[in-house]
Design an enzyme around this catalytic site. Structure first.
Site, PDB file in Angstrom:
ATOM      1  N   CYS A  60       0.727  -1.035   0.090  1.00 55.83           N
ATOM      2  CA  CYS A  60       0.068  -0.053   0.091  1.00 55.83           C
ATOM      3  C   CYS A  60       0.833   1.298   0.242  1.00 55.83           C
ATOM      4  O   CYS A  60       1.642   1.693  -0.867  1.00 55.83           O
ATOM      5  CB  CYS A  60      -0.896   0.020   1.383  1.00 55.83           C
ATOM      6  SG  CYS A  60      -2.375   1.022   0.974  1.00 55.83           S
ATOM      7  N   GLU A  72      -1.450  -8.867   5.013  1.00 53.67           N
ATOM      8  CA  GLU A  72      -1.737  -8.812   6.377  1.00 53.67           C
ATOM      9  C   GLU A  72      -2.698  -8.846   6.845  1.00 53.67           C
ATOM     10  O   GLU A  72      -2.897  -9.297   8.056  1.00 53.67           O
ATOM     11  CB  GLU A  72      -0.438  -7.752   6.523  1.00 53.67           C
ATOM     12  CG  GLU A  72      -0.940  -6.405   6.821  1.00 53.67           C
ATOM     13  CD  GLU A  72      -0.941  -5.510   5.874  1.00 53.67           C
ATOM     14  OE1 GLU A  72      -0.789  -6.258   4.557  1.00 53.67           O
ATOM     15  OE2 GLU A  72      -0.950  -4.412   5.625  1.00 53.67           O
ATOM     16  N   HIS A  78      -3.644  -5.599   0.769  1.00 51.09           N
ATOM     17  CA  HIS A  78      -3.008  -6.154   2.090  1.00 51.09           C
ATOM     18  C   HIS A  78      -3.118  -7.332   2.435  1.00 51.09           C
ATOM     19  O   HIS A  78      -3.993  -8.000   3.153  1.00 51.09           O
ATOM     20  CB  HIS A  78      -3.664  -5.179   3.115  1.00 51.09           C
ATOM     21  CG  HIS A  78      -3.647  -3.838   2.972  1.00 51.09           C
ATOM     22  ND1 HIS A  78      -2.614  -3.031   3.767  1.00 51.09           N
ATOM     23  CD2 HIS A  78      -4.568  -2.554   2.612  1.00 51.09           C
ATOM     24  CE1 HIS A  78      -2.651  -1.678   3.591  1.00 51.09           C
ATOM     25  NE2 HIS A  78      -3.616  -1.304   2.820  1.00 51.09           N
TER      26      HIS A  78
END
Lengths: 229, 80
Positions: free
Chosen positions: A86, A205, A203
């Site tokens: 990002c 994560e 993302h």
């Protein structure tokens, strides 16, 4: 695997990515402040998401000039793997670790939600847990994720297989409404030439536990552990 | 010495903000407005009096930070 996670004023996903790394390595990553040009050796350097330096001037432009990034560039040149997610993707493109640039989304809106990505190659440090062509679902949250590179750069990227992920429909069909931001060639993530640096807008994560909406991003961290431990 | 830097998107690079501004102006009763391109204006105070040297330094500033030359052009104006 020893990981270092950079922290800039305005970063906000560093905790999420540190948690994902800890989950798969059972080891807390080293958190490195932006002014720290000399940090402990790491097998992986992560540039997390957020709004570094308030997105002043251009997203990632200020962070790209910070002392820590000068050191990251030196280490990346020696082959230390770097993952930018990002705002981290924006920072490492501004720093010249990856070609191209992230522009305002086509529709000028901040977008936040799940997208589908086609894994373009399973042959990299970052994607070895996925099959080439596999479709995964992970969230995005950005206003400047519209990847752009000039025609010559784009041709080189495509010829050398440096596109890591593309936005797609759930069935893997490229583009159309699957592309949330207008990215050229539906690009969601790119590698450097040696595939030791990966930048991506989505993302992974935030997709590591089914309880929180899906676990498709976990493979990226598990693959890194496998490759770097 | 004072300098002004204009940073604009290169031709051919989509400018969604410029487009939105154009649409709004059309809607507000300015149908004569065609394409709109939006950019940045940066004013800098500089030490020294050598305009040529300043221009060289500003060029370096633009390439290093003020503009992203993948998508942006810049122009430099020195005001004495």
């Amino acid at each position: 695997m020893k990981a270092a996670v950079l922290v800039f004023p305005g970063s906000n996903r560093e905790g999420d990515i540190a948690r994902a790394i800890e989950l798969v390595t059972a080891r807390k990553p080293q958190m490195v402040w932006h002014g720290d040009g000399d940090f402990d050796a790491a097998d992986l350097i992560v540039v997390p998401g957020g709004f570094s330096y308030g997105d002043y001037l251009r997203c990632g432009a200020m962070a790209a000039q910070s002392p820590v990034m000068a050191e990251v560039k030196r280490r990346a040149a020696r082959g230390v793997p770097v993952l930018g997610v990002c705002n981290g993707f924006q920072i490492i493109t501004e720093a010249g670790l990856l070609p191209g640039v992230l522009m305002r989304n086509r529709q000028l809106k901040f977008i936040c939600g799940d997208v589908h990505l086609r894994v373009e190659t399973g042959q990299s440090l970052f994607t070895n847990r996925y099959q080439s062509g596999q479709v995964i679902r992970v969230p995005v949250a950005h206003a400047e994720g519209n990847y752009f590179a000039d025609a010559e750069t784009l041709r080189r990227l495509e010829d050398r297989g440096q596109v890591a992920f593309r936005y797609c429909a759930p069935d893997g069909t490229r583009g159309g409404t699957g592309n949330p931001n207008g990215s050229i060639n539906d690009i969601a993530g790119v590698f450097n030439e040696g595939k030791t640096v990966l930048g991506m807008m989505p993302h992974p994560e935030n997709a590591i536990e089914p309880l929180f909406g899906g676990g498709d991003g976990r493979g990226l961290f598990e693959g890194l552990v496998e490759a770097l431990s | 010495m004072k300098a002004r830097v204009h940073v604009t998107l290169k031709n051919g690079v989509l400018d969604p903000q410029g487009k939105a501004i154009g649409h709004s102006l059309n809607r507000l009763g300015f149908p004569e407005v065609g394409e709109v391109r939006q950019g940045k204006f940066i004013e800098l105070e500089l030490a020294g009096t050598d305009a040529a040297a300043a221009r060289t330094r500003l060029d370096e500033m633009c390439r290093k930070l003020l503009a992203n030359t993948v998508i942006e052009n810049y122009s430099i104006e020195i005001l004495s």
